[in-house]
Design a protein around this motif. Structure first.
Motif, PDB file in Angstrom:
ATOM      1  N   ASP A   1      12.131   6.833  -2.324  1.00 26.80           N
ATOM      2  CA  ASP A   1      11.407   7.915  -2.965  1.00 26.80           C
ATOM      3  C   ASP A   1      10.475   7.313  -4.018  1.00 26.80           C
ATOM      4  O   ASP A   1      10.848   6.375  -4.717  1.00 26.80           O
ATOM      5  N   TYR A   2       9.269   7.829  -4.122  1.00 22.91           N
ATOM      6  CA  TYR A   2       8.317   7.219  -5.051  1.00 22.91           C
ATOM      7  C   TYR A   2       8.746   7.360  -6.506  1.00 22.91           C
ATOM      8  O   TYR A   2       8.211   6.676  -7.378  1.00 22.91           O
ATOM      9  N   ARG A   3       9.739   8.222  -6.777  1.00 19.61           N
ATOM     10  CA  ARG A   3      10.267   8.332  -8.132  1.00 19.61           C
ATOM     11  C   ARG A   3      11.084   7.098  -8.518  1.00 19.61           C
ATOM     12  O   ARG A   3      11.325   6.863  -9.704  1.00 19.61           O
ATOM     13  N   GLN A   4      11.494   6.335  -7.526  1.00 28.15           N
ATOM     14  CA  GLN A   4      12.214   5.081  -7.789  1.00 28.15           C
ATOM     15  C   GLN A   4      11.178   3.969  -8.022  1.00 28.15           C
ATOM     16  O   GLN A   4      10.955   3.099  -7.190  1.00 28.15           O
ATOM     17  N   VAL A   5      10.562   4.004  -9.190  1.00 30.02           N
ATOM     18  CA  VAL A   5       9.378   3.195  -9.463  1.00 30.02           C
ATOM     19  C   VAL A   5       9.612   1.705  -9.237  1.00 30.02           C
ATOM     20  O   VAL A   5       8.845   1.044  -8.534  1.00 30.02           O
ATOM     21  N   PHE A   6      10.665   1.163  -9.813  1.00 28.17           N
ATOM     22  CA  PHE A   6      10.869  -0.282  -9.734  1.00 28.17           C
ATOM     23  C   PHE A   6      11.227  -0.708  -8.314  1.00 28.17           C
ATOM     24  O   PHE A   6      10.826  -1.788  -7.868  1.00 28.17           O
ATOM     25  N   THR A   7      11.937   0.135  -7.589  1.00 29.92           N
ATOM     26  CA  THR A   7      12.237  -0.162  -6.186  1.00 29.92           C
ATOM     27  C   THR A   7      10.948  -0.223  -5.371  1.00 29.92           C
ATOM     28  O   THR A   7      10.767  -1.102  -4.525  1.00 29.92           O
TER      29      THR A   7
ATOM     30  N   HIS B   1       0.805  -1.224   0.000  1.00 28.83           N
ATOM     31  CA  HIS B   1       0.000   0.000   0.000  1.00 28.83           C
ATOM     32  C   HIS B   1       0.842   1.281   0.000  1.00 28.83           C
ATOM     33  O   HIS B   1       0.351   2.339  -0.398  1.00 28.83           O
ATOM     34  N   ALA B   2       2.086   1.197   0.448  1.00 27.62           N
ATOM     35  CA  ALA B   2       2.905   2.389   0.688  1.00 27.62           C
ATOM     36  C   ALA B   2       3.076   3.254  -0.555  1.00 27.62           C
ATOM     37  O   ALA B   2       3.196   4.482  -0.445  1.00 27.62           O
TER      38      ALA B   2
ATOM     39  N   LEU C   1       7.908  -0.890  -6.545  1.00 28.39           N
ATOM     40  CA  LEU C   1       7.139  -2.062  -6.961  1.00 28.39           C
ATOM     41  C   LEU C   1       7.667  -3.338  -6.334  1.00 28.39           C
ATOM     42  O   LEU C   1       6.915  -4.310  -6.134  1.00 28.39           O
ATOM     43  N   LEU C   2       8.956  -3.345  -5.987  1.00 31.83           N
ATOM     44  CA  LEU C   2       9.551  -4.536  -5.373  1.00 31.83           C
ATOM     45  C   LEU C   2       9.448  -4.533  -3.850  1.00 31.83           C
ATOM     46  O   LEU C   2       9.828  -5.516  -3.204  1.00 31.83           O
ATOM     47  N   LEU C   3       8.909  -3.463  -3.275  1.00 33.41           N
ATOM     48  CA  LEU C   3       8.817  -3.352  -1.814  1.00 33.41           C
ATOM     49  C   LEU C   3       8.139  -4.564  -1.155  1.00 33.41           C
ATOM     50  O   LEU C   3       8.635  -5.064  -0.137  1.00 33.41           O
ATOM     51  N   PRO C   4       7.014  -5.063  -1.675  1.00 36.12           N
ATOM     52  CA  PRO C   4       6.348  -6.190  -0.985  1.00 36.12           C
ATOM     53  C   PRO C   4       7.173  -7.465  -0.953  1.00 36.12           C
ATOM     54  O   PRO C   4       6.892  -8.357  -0.170  1.00 36.12           O
TER      55      PRO C   4
ATOM     56  N   ALA D   1      10.833   6.454   7.945  1.00 39.56           N
ATOM     57  CA  ALA D   1      10.269   5.126   7.682  1.00 39.56           C
ATOM     58  C   ALA D   1      11.139   4.270   6.767  1.00 39.56           C
ATOM     59  O   ALA D   1      10.788   3.128   6.470  1.00 39.56           O
ATOM     60  N   ALA D   2      12.254   4.811   6.286  1.00 40.06           N
ATOM     61  CA  ALA D   2      13.191   4.062   5.435  1.00 40.06           C
ATOM     62  C   ALA D   2      12.540   3.528   4.163  1.00 40.06           C
ATOM     63  O   ALA D   2      12.820   2.413   3.724  1.00 40.06           O
ATOM     64  N   LEU D   3      11.662   4.335   3.599  1.00 39.53           N
ATOM     65  CA  LEU D   3      11.014   3.965   2.342  1.00 39.53           C
ATOM     66  C   LEU D   3      11.686   4.686   1.187  1.00 39.53           C
ATOM     67  O   LEU D   3      12.174   5.809   1.348  1.00 39.53           O
TER      68      LEU D   3
END
Length: 293
Positions: free
Chosen positions: A278-284, A150-151, A286-289, A274-276
């Motif tokens: 940047d949303y500009r790093q799209v593929f990173t 969801h992030a 998408l691989l979060l889950p 939160a150590a997330l």
């Protein structure tokens, strides 16, 4: 300046009821003409989306939340690779849900439309609310996976119409399958009821991310709109609630309702600690889950 002030007042108090007038007219017309319901939700909601887009560009409520040239290319890339695909998936699933509603034979099939609609909305919202809240609040390994799915939707530090399409594909698949497709199949709602549900659900999804000073007044105690949903995107987790998608009823019943009409969140997005990515790093993102730990 005077014309701008009048326009702002019209947007503030007139846009919401005018949008509802258009929705009622559009749904009534399609039902009266006895036409195929599947394209109706798109044809009814598209004019609202385009109108809100123009208003958001001309009269934004918070310019710091708007799309910017700096963010434009990353937004296009993200939406092009992920969110546009989700929009297409949602459109296909919306049509499928109307289609299966014409074939299913569940307990709601013989109900009158006025009885089907509140049950349809309340069941959807109940399931969606608990999935959504679990994505934010559930702890442990499973809760971490849900949040990482969801992030993506919360990483942008703005709030604008196109953000409604920013999210992980798995997020859409979970909500569509568990909160929409499965209940429609089990309950056997009529295509007319599903059409009304999809149009109203899409409308409130659009305006929830609307960067304009549109007020809903007492309707906030029934529906989710910009005044409520912008708090859901607050970077302050103590006020980042309002988990409903269309109705605010479950938030009120379960104590997660945040309504402050004259205020707005100080900052949007996620906690910087939160150590997330940047949303500009799209593929990173998408691989979060699928990442460990």
């Amino acid at each position: 300046m005077k014309k701008t002030g009048l326009l702002r007042q019209l947007v503030r108090w007139g846009l919401y009821p005018l949008s509802w007038a258009w929705i009622v007219f559009g749904i009534s017309w399609f039902l009266r003409m006895d036409m195929d319901e599947r394209p109706a939700w798109f044809l009814i909601t598209l004019p609202i989306l385009l109108t809100c887009l123009v208003i958001e560009l001309v009269l934004p409520m918070e310019r710091r939340w708007s799309m910017s040239l700096r963010n434009l290319l990353p937004d296009i890339v993200y939406i092009g690779l992920s969110s546009a695909a989700l929009g297409l998936m949602s459109a296909v699933l919306a049509m499928v849900s109307i289609g299966i509603s014409g074939q299913a034979d569940g307990p709601a099939r013989g109900w009158l439309l006025w009885l089907q609609l509140p049950v349809l909305f309340l069941v959807f919202e109940f399931i969606n609310y608990h999935i959504h809240r679990a994505m934010h609040e559930l702890r442990g390994p499973f809760g971490r996976v849900l949040w990482n799915i969801h992030a993506a939707h919360h990483l942008p530090r703005g709030l604008y119409l196109l953000m409604h399409a920013v999210g992980h594909p798995l997020n859409t698949m979970i909500i569509q399958a568990l909160a929409i497709i499965l209940p429609i199949w089990i309950m056997g709602y009529t295509p007319e009821a599903v059409l009304v549900f999809l149009v109203v659900n899409a409308f409130h999804g659009i305006i929830s991310h609307f960067n304009a000073d549109m007020r809903m007044g007492w309707a906030n105690y029934l529906f989710i709109g910009p005044e409520l949903h912008r708090y859901h995107h607050s970077a302050d987790v103590t006020e980042a609630m309002n988990y409903g998608a269309t109705l605010s009823v479950w938030d009120q019943l379960f104590g997660t309702f945040v309504y402050r009409p004259e205020n707005r969140p100080k900052e949007l997005g996620t906690d910087p600690q939160a150590a997330l990515p940047d949303y500009r790093q799209v593929f990173t993102v998408l691989l979060l889950p699928f990442r460990r730990g």
